[in-house]
Design a protein around this motif. Structure first.
Motif, PDB file in Angstrom:
ATOM      1  N   HIS A  88       0.835  -1.208   0.000  1.00 18.35           N
ATOM      2  CA  HIS A  88       0.000   0.000   0.000  1.00 18.35           C
ATOM      3  C   HIS A  88       0.869   1.257   0.000  1.00 18.35           C
ATOM      4  O   HIS A  88       0.999   1.946   1.000  1.00 18.35           O
ATOM      5  N   HIS A  93      -2.937   5.489   5.565  1.00 21.36           N
ATOM      6  CA  HIS A  93      -3.558   4.321   6.182  1.00 21.36           C
ATOM      7  C   HIS A  93      -3.651   4.471   7.702  1.00 21.36           C
ATOM      8  O   HIS A  93      -2.981   3.749   8.450  1.00 21.36           O
ATOM      9  N   GLU A  96      -4.191   1.400  10.118  1.00 25.36           N
ATOM     10  CA  GLU A  96      -3.099   0.607  10.687  1.00 25.36           C
ATOM     11  C   GLU A  96      -2.712   1.118  12.066  1.00 25.36           C
ATOM     12  O   GLU A  96      -2.332   0.346  12.951  1.00 25.36           O
TER      13      GLU A  96
END
Length: 513
Positions: A88, A93, A96
Motif C-alpha cells: 500500500h 492508512h 493501521e
C-alpha cells in the motif's frame, strides 16, 4: 601562591545554597523530567520499518505525551519499492494505527503492573489522523486540510508552554499543509509564535515538503538526518547493501544470534514477535524484494527515542546527544539531492535556499569490546546496547508480573534521584566529587557504575580525566585551562540482572566561568 580548592561533595542542600549565593554549584537544568510532547508523521504500510517503529513507540507511550499519530502518504511514483511485501504505497492508512492501538489496549493492563502513566487506548485513538492523500507539495494547497493537519494546529495552539516535537518518519506534507493554512488565516506574529513552538526531526527528507517549509519558515528548528538515523540498528546509509561485512553493523548487541540482518530478526522473533502479546505479534519482518532480511526499524525510531531518556538528553540542545543521536548546533544550507541519489532530491530545488541542522560526528570506544568508532553514525549507535536491552525488557512487561521482569535502575547524582540533566558551575582547577551512591534498583539487582566524558557535547577541547571512573563515587578535577568552557560528564548505572542489563543515565553539564 594559588591554593587548590578542596574536594567537595555537593549535596542537594549545598546545590540550593550555591544557586542562592550565585557561587559554585547547580544551575537549573534545561529540561525537567516530565514528558515531552510529540507528534508522529508516519508512512505506515509504505515500508515495514514504520510498522516496526510504531510497536516500539507504543511501548514507550508512558514516557512521552503523544499528541498526534498522523498517517502520511509516500505515493511518489519514482520511489524505489524496496519492500514490496508492503503493497500500500499510495494514500494514507490511519487504520493501521488503529490496529496497533487495539493491540496496545490488550497489553496495557499488564504494563500498568510495571510503570505508571500509560495512556488509555481511547486517548490514543483521539490522536489518530490522516494527512493529505497525495505525495509532497503536490498535495498541499487551499482547501486541502485534513484531520491530521488540524490535529497539529490543536496541539501547537494548546495552552501548554512545552514545545511540540514533530517526528517525521515519512513525508512532511501534513505539517506543510498546517503552515499553509495557518499563514492564510493568522497574523505574521501568530505564525511566528506557532513556528517557535515546533521542533522537527526529519528522517532522510522523504518528500519535498521539508524544503518548502524551511524555505518559507526559516526560523523553524529542523533536523535532517541523512546518515546518522540509519545507525539505530543498521550499518549506515541505505545504499550499503545487505551483503556487506558484518563488522559494518557494529556494535553487535543481538547475541547469541549471528551479527547479520537475519540475526537481528531472529533476536526480534524471540524477544518481540513471539509470546509477548498481541502488540509484539504486530511487529513485522522487514525484507527486500528478493526476500532478504533488512536491519530493524530503519531510521524511524531515531526521531523520537531520545525524548524518552530524560536524564541523558535535553532536546532543546540538539548538539548534546542522546539515544536519538547528536546534531550540529548551526544550520547549514542544503542542496537538493546532496550526497544522495534520491528520486525526490531534485524536487526540492524549487525551494532553495533552505537550511537545516545536519548530523554531527562522534568518536567513541565501546567499553564492552574496546573497539573505537569515529564516524557520523556513532552518535546514535554508541547507545545501542542500552536502548535495545531496554526495548527487550519492556516487551516482557506485556506478559510478565513485576517480580518476573527487569526494571531500570535509578541513577542518583549527589543524592538526587530525579531524571534530569544536572547543571553545575565549577572554577578551573576546582575538584568535584561525583557521588552516585544513592542509586537504587527496583529489583534489588547489583549495580555497576561508569563515569565518562562526552567531549563532543561540550566546548572544552583538552583531555578530560575522571578518577575512579568505574566506582560509585568518582573525582573530577576541572582542567586549569577550561575557563569559559563547558564540559559534559555522563553517569551510567547498569544493573546486573540475569538475561539482560538495563541502564540509567544522568548528564552533568559543568560550566566553567
Amino acid at each position: 601562591m594559588r591554593t587548590r580548592p578542596r574536594s567537595v561533595a555537593i549535596g542537594p542542600l549545598a546545590l540550593v545554597l550555591a544557586v542562592a549565593l550565585g557561587g559554585w554549584g547547580a544551575r537549573p537544568a534545561c529540561a525537567g523530567e516530565g514528558n515531552h510532547r510529540m507528534i508522529l508523521l508516519t508512512d505506515l504500510l509504505g515500508e515495514q520499518d514504520d510498522s516496526q517503529m510504531l510497536v516500539r513507540l507504543l511501548m514507550y507511550a508512558n514516557e512521552v505525551d503523544i499528541e498526534g499519530l498522523i498517517a502520511v502518504s509516500i505515493s511518489d511514483p519514482g520511489y524505489p519499492a524496496r519492500e514490496p511485501s508492503q503493497p500500500h504505497r499510495i494514500g494514507v492508512h490511519p487504520e493501521e494505527l488503529v490496529k496497533d492501538i487495539n493491540a496496545y489496549a490488550a497489553v496495557r493492563p499488564n504494563l500498568l503492573k510495571h510503570a505508571t502513566g500509560w495512556p488509555t487506548a481511547e486517548f490514543l485513538m483521539s490522536k489518530v489522523g490522516a494527512g493529505p492523500y497525495g505525495y509532497g507539495m503536490a498535495a498541499v494547497g487551499d482547501g486541502q486540510s485534513t484531520p491530521g493537519t488540524r490535529l497539529i494546529v490543536r496541539a501547537v495552539e494548546a495552552p501548554d508552554p512545552r514545545p511540540v516535537y514533530i517526528c517525521v518518519t515519512g513525508g512532511a506534507n501534513p505539517l506543510a499543509q498546517t503552515l499553509w493554512d495557518y499563514r492564510k488565516t493568522h497574523t505574521a506574529e501568530q505564525v511566528k509564535a506557532l513556528v517557535a513552538k515546533i521542533r522537527v526531526y526529519d528522517d532522510f527528507g522523504q518528500d519535498d515538503a521539508g524544503a518548502w517549509i524551511c524555505h518559507n519558515f526559516p526560523d523553524i528548528l529542523w533536523i535532517r538526518s541523512l546518515d546518522q538515523a540509519f545507525g539505530l540498528m543498521g550499518p549506515g546509509p541505505p545504499h550499503i547493501p545487505p551483503g556487506v561485512s558484518p563488522t559494518a553493523r557494529d556494535p553487535y548487541v543481538w547475541q547469541p544470534y549471528p551479527p547479520t540482518d537475519e540475526g537481528q530478526h531472529l533476536w526480534m522473533k524471540e524477544h518481540v514477535q513471539r509470546d509477548h502479546g498481541p502488540l509484539g505479534a504486530r511487529y513485522p519482518d522487514r525484507t527486500t524484494g528478493n526476500g532478504r532480511f533488512r536491519y530493524l526499524e530503519g531510521g524511524n525510531t531515531s526521531t523520537w527515542i531520545g525524548l524518552v531518556n530524560k536524564g541523558l538528553y535535553d532536546p532543546e540542545h540538539i548538539n548534546w546527544g542522546g539515544w536519538g543521536g547528536r546534531f550540529q548546533e548551526h544550520k547549514v544550507q542544503i542542496s537538493a539531492g546532496q550526497d544522495r541519489v534520491r528520486s525526490f532530491g531534485e524536487g526540492e530545488k524549487p525551494y532553495e535556499p533552505f537550511a537545516m541542522f545536519p548530523d554531527a560526528t562522534d568518536k567513541w570506544t565501546d567499553p564492552d569490546t574496546g573497539k573505537t568508532y569515529d564516524d557520523v553514525w556513532t552518535p546514535i549507535r554508541r547507545w545501542r546496547r542500552a536502548y535495545e536491552d531496554d526495548f527487550q525488557a519492556r516487551m516482557e512487561w506485556c506478559v510478565k508480573d513485576f517480580k518476573d521482569a527487569n526494571h531500570n535502575p535509578v541513577a542518583a547524582f549527589n543524592g538526587d534521584l530525579g531524571r534530569t540533566v544536572v547543571r553545575l558551575t565549577a572554577p578551573a582547577g576546582g575538584t568535584l566529587t561525583l557521588d552516585a551512591a544513592a542509586s537504587t534498583d527496583p529489583d534489588g539487582d547489583a549495580l555497576r557504575f561508569r563515569w565518562f566524558p562526552y567531549p563532543e557535547a561540550g566546548t572544552y577541547e583538552g583531555a578530560i580525566a575522571i578518577e575512579r571512573a568505574g566506582e560509585k563515587i568518582a573525582r573530577f578535577e576541572v582542567p586549569a585551562d577550561a575557563a569559559g568552557k563547558q564540559i559534559h560528564l555522563i553517569l551510567e548505572v547498569r544493573d546486573e540482572h540475569p538475561g539482560n542489563s538495563l541502564f540509567a543515565y544522568r548528564r552533568i553539564v559543568v560550566d566553567v566561568p
